[in-house]
Every structure is written in C-alpha cells, then in structure tokens.
Enzyme design. Sequence first.
Site, short mmCIF file in Angstrom:
data_model
loop_
_atom_site.label_atom_id
_atom_site.label_comp_id
_atom_site.label_asym_id
_atom_site.label_seq_id
_atom_site.Cartn_x
_atom_site.Cartn_y
_atom_site.Cartn_z
CD GLN A 273 -3.38 -4.08 -8.61
OE1 GLN A 273 -3.62 -4.11 -7.42
NE2 GLN A 273 -4.34 -4.16 -9.51
CB CYS B 134 -8.33 -1.82 -1.55
SG CYS B 134 -9.08 -3.19 -2.43
CG ASP C 288 -3.66 -0.68 -5.64
OD1 ASP C 288 -4.40 0.03 -6.33
OD2 ASP C 288 -3.97 -1.79 -5.21
CG HIS D 53 -10.49 1.59 -4.86
ND1 HIS D 53 -10.03 0.41 -4.32
CD2 HIS D 53 -11.65 1.87 -4.21
CE1 HIS D 53 -10.89 -0.01 -3.39
NE2 HIS D 53 -11.88 0.86 -3.32
NE ARG E 159 -5.96 -8.74 -9.32
CZ ARG E 159 -6.37 -7.53 -9.69
NH1 ARG E 159 -6.76 -7.32 -10.93
NH2 ARG E 159 -6.38 -6.54 -8.81
#
Length: 669
Positions: A402, A355, A404, A535, A384
């Site tokens: 992701q 993001c 995203d 999101h 992560r």
Amino acid sequence: MTDVAIPSDVSYPADGFALFPDRSVVAMRVNGELKDLAAVVDETDAVEPVTVDSADGLDILRHSTAHVLAQAVQRIKPQANLGIGPPIQDGFYYDFGVDEPFTPEDLKAVKKEMERIVREGQRFVRRVVSDDEARAELVDEPFKLELIGLKGGSADAAEGASVEVGAGELTIYDNVSRDGETVWKDLCRGPHVPGTRMIGNGWDITRVAGAYWRGSEKNPQLQRIYGTAWPTKDELRAYKTRLEEAAKRDHRKLGLELDLFSFPDEIGPGLSVFHPKGGIIRYEIERYMRERLLANGYEVVNTPHITKGDLFMTSGHLQWYADGMYPPMHLDALHDEDGNVTRQGQDYYLKPMNCPFHNLIFRARGRSYRELPLRLSEFGSVYRYEKSGTLSGLTRVRGMTQDDTHIYVTPDQVKDELTHSLDFVLQTLRDYGLNDFYLELSSKEEGNPKFIGDDALWAEATETLREVAEGSGLELVPDPGGAAFYGPKISVQARDAIGRTWQMSTIQLDFNQPERFELEYTGPDGAKHRPVMIHRALFGSIERFFAILVEHYAGAFPVWLAPVQVVGIPVAEEYAGYLEDIVRRLRTSGVRAEVDHSDDRMQKKIRTHTTQKVPIQLIAGEQDRSGGTVSFRFRDGTQTNGVPVDDAVSLILGAIEGKTLVDTAEDLA
C-alpha cells in the site's frame, strides 16, 4: 432534490403512476427515500422521478430482474432454496441452495422461463410484515429465515443482504399475475419496477459460480447465477462488446503474454511475483510517486510486517477486522527441561494495514502544533486473508503493498488538508494517464454497530468531506453505509479507456484512532490537544493499480512506463553496431533500450516487438548509417524515416519526460 408539483386533477392519496406516466420512470424518490411508483405520497412531499437510465434506476431494474431469475429457478427446481439477489455493477446475481450444480441446459431453461415471466406482465406488490409473519410465510426458506434473524443492523454480515433486510420494517414483495393471483414472493426491501414487462429484453444470464453463504467457508456452498440488465437491447449489445474488449485487456492474460508477473503455486494463492519487465514498471510507478510525495511535504517512514496482537487490539482491528487477518503466530513462550511453561508467549499478527504503526511513530515523542500537518508516508507490505473465491489476479490479492499515508492535523487544518490531499491525488492520477473521475462520499449507516465513535463527530467529519468533494467540481455520488468502521471517506472513482469504473484513491477522516492511541500535541496555548487523523491511499495497493494500468493501456504503456522503451532493429546484422552506438547513448540518459541481435529476419523482429507492445522501434540500414539518421517505427505500423540521430534522441527523451503515450508517428511529431 427537485420538488414535483402534483397535478390538480390527481386526488389524494396519489401515487407515482399518476405523477410520472413516462415509461422511463421506474421509481420515485420521496423526501429523499427511494420508493415504488405505487407508494402513496402526500401533497407536502418532495417527490422526484427515478428514470431507468439513472444509477438508482439501473439498480432497481437489475434487482427486479434478479427476482425474475429467482422465480424462474424455483419454477424449474421447486426445491431450490433462495439466498440473496442484489444488483451489482453492470448486473445482478442470485444465490440458490440446490442439490446439484446448475448445468448449461438448466441455464437455458431458466432463461426461457425468465422470458415467459417478463411477458406475463406480473406486478411487483410490496407488503409490510412482522418478523413472525415473515417467518411463517418463508418457513421453507432457511436462508431467508437466517436473514430475518440478522435484522437490526448486522445484516451486512451477509454480502448483499441489505437488499433483503435492514434496521427497519420487514417487507415482502409479491409477484401478482394479471388476474390478481400471487404467483411468487420474496423477502425484499425494494423498490422494484412496477411490473415485469418493464424489464424488457435488455438482459441476459452471463455465468454461474459457487459462493459460500454469507461469504464463509464454514457455511454451505450455494450456486450463484450472474446476469446483466440494461434499459434496451442495444445497450445490452454495447455492454457485450465492452466485455469482449475487456477480455482482450485482461491483466491476467496480458501479464502472461508480456511476461510481467505470475502466481506460482509453490507460494500460495493471492501472492504474486513480479518478473523483470513487470518489476521495472512497478519501479517506475513507485519512483514517480515517491518524487511527488517528497515534493509535497510528505515524510517517509518504514514499519515491520508483523506485530504483537495488542497493537491491533488498541486500534480496534482485532475487534472489527479479525476475519480479514491471517491467524496469529504464538511466539516467545519458554519451557523448562520438563516441558513446563516458564514464560507465556504472545500472539503476533501479519499486519493488514499500516495506520497503527504510524500512530506509534507520532506518539514516539512530544509533538507541537508547529509540526502539523505531519504527513507520514510508507510503501508498506500488508497481508489480508481474502477468501479464496474472491481472489482475482492482481486486483484482489492476499499480499500487497500500500502507498499508505497518514496525516495528523489540528482541527482547524482539516478542511485545507483534505483539499490539498484531493488535489494531490487527482493531479498524480492524471500523470499516470487517468483523467475521467467522479467522487463517492461513504458515510455511516445509522444504527449499525459496525461504526464506532461519537455520532456528532461522524456528522461533522461527513459534512467536511462533502464540502471538500463539492469544492472539487467533480460529480459527487453518495455511498451510505460504505464508510470504514472508524470514519467516513471520499473515494476517487476513475473511468478507464473503455469506460469501466475503478475505485482508486481514498481519503478518510478518523477521530477515533487518535483517541484510542491517546495521541496528543502541544497547542499554542501550551495545553495538550488531540490531533485529527487523515488516512490517504493514492493507489489502494501497488498491485491493484498495476493491474488497472495494464488494462487501461491494454499493455501498450506510455514510453516512461514501458519495460522496454526502445528497441533497435538493424536491416542487416552489419548495421547492428551503428544502432548499438545510438542505444548506448540512450542508455547513458537512462532510457531502457536494446538492440535485437537475434537471427530472425527484420520483418519478424518488427512483428515480435510490436506484439510485445514496445513503443519505439529504431530501424537502420545503409542510408541511415551513411546519413547519420535513423527511422522510427511505431506500434500502429506507421513510420518516420531519416531522422537525424540527435533529433531522435531528443524526441525520445522528450516523450519520456512528458509521459507521452506514443502509439503513432503523429504522437511523436
């Protein structure tokens, strides 16, 4: 909420035992708050029963069983220190500080002691205590003393600690024997079932594992005993049957058997590689998703894997998410010949999410309200630093991709865009074969400093999400305290082929990052305005979604996703050329098809490809060759013989186009 009329023959203060004598009621909700059946209620209160077969009732049953487990352990090992014991999906656990790990013999003894405690019919009795009183009563329980110090909103620093302490008053639950003696006690917020006999016999201990206190490797390692609890013995048996079926579907097991992916030691834990068969499934998952994105007005972007730390300082992730990030790489420092620093370096981080990068793309030039909604989408690799004990196949990894999307809208576009996003998510998941959904609404926990931003904006965002979720017609389950630090969210929960629930897509509202990044657009009035950010992740991660699909289908994918869609099996090698011509035609149309030229006999070839879960086997012998036909064999062993080649090709292409799950002859009829 249903208002329950308090019977006229019940004097005040009344309690839930009088209101709800039904044995299936284990607690009650008073003015929206869960309470024990022994709680005092007023005639003006809105009261409703909580039955043992409801979601809240099951949690209460399981949490109560966790207390029985903890009491049993301390009866057998009096020096064991108590950690925490929350309910979890399908069960519970309790953590213990012990000198030696539990042995199988220990667990047998604990189970027998639990059975004895259940039969004793102890009552769960709630007491409000001050912090000092709690410390005095629990002076020999170091982990409980630490939890008392966490009271006031930061207790989420310990996983499951919310069952023990929160922002309000402290309470202790006494286990009281039939003669009125307190035989055991525990720090707990409750509620609990009225007494241990209500726990019944629908429970069991399932396993033991190590767990670091408060999830940190810097803290002591405790012993975590897991268990499960259900209202009846029959439901316990059904659960164990589901576990057996789940074990057969385990994506880690099938990933090895079907040659889909692996986790080489040389790369590191939580970091996967996809083999050719797994790679083509992943390709198809992503390909179709990209088609859907482009057809629905999304724009594709791409961002790097690392960035300067300042970006995550601006977004807030370094303040609120640093423990989940890989350590920084200090780069770009320069030194002279004597080793003196001539230019200070900078910290770079592997990105844990996309993001902040998308915010920079939005901010790269001036934006007009005419461009909004602006939907930026990326299949972005993120990293992560998950604790090693939490890693689990592809469902919990350290490196993931992701799908995203971040959507920038004007305030008056928010509700329509949320509705559009939820419709998009549900339809796309259905295309992958998931059809049974409910929604979760995750909101902030009042008083918890984890959640940043203006309370009024939080309330507005949460209410908007609620309206959109209710408009879908799906069941909506509240998840207080489960929001991201920057905003509330809707989560799509999908049930798979054996009824397990998986969190799938999330749609989150964010008023905070546009503020932190000073994002602006020019409105129709010529003035600058702040956009609202949404999101939206459809899969969560490609890896996790891949694992869910493997388990949902037990490796027997619909034809469009199967790594090998068609395999030709000649009755004898002289018919292999005939099948090659058919396979060549299928390949020209994009079908993943091959002919088995191995030296194995036909029946062994059939067994091999059935074991590999190939959806369609084409068999040909002399009758097929001379008649211009082919025979179909399916995963369940059924066959359709003498199908003209043109019809066979049409049927196969139709199954792929229709995303059909083909297991039997009837599926392709």
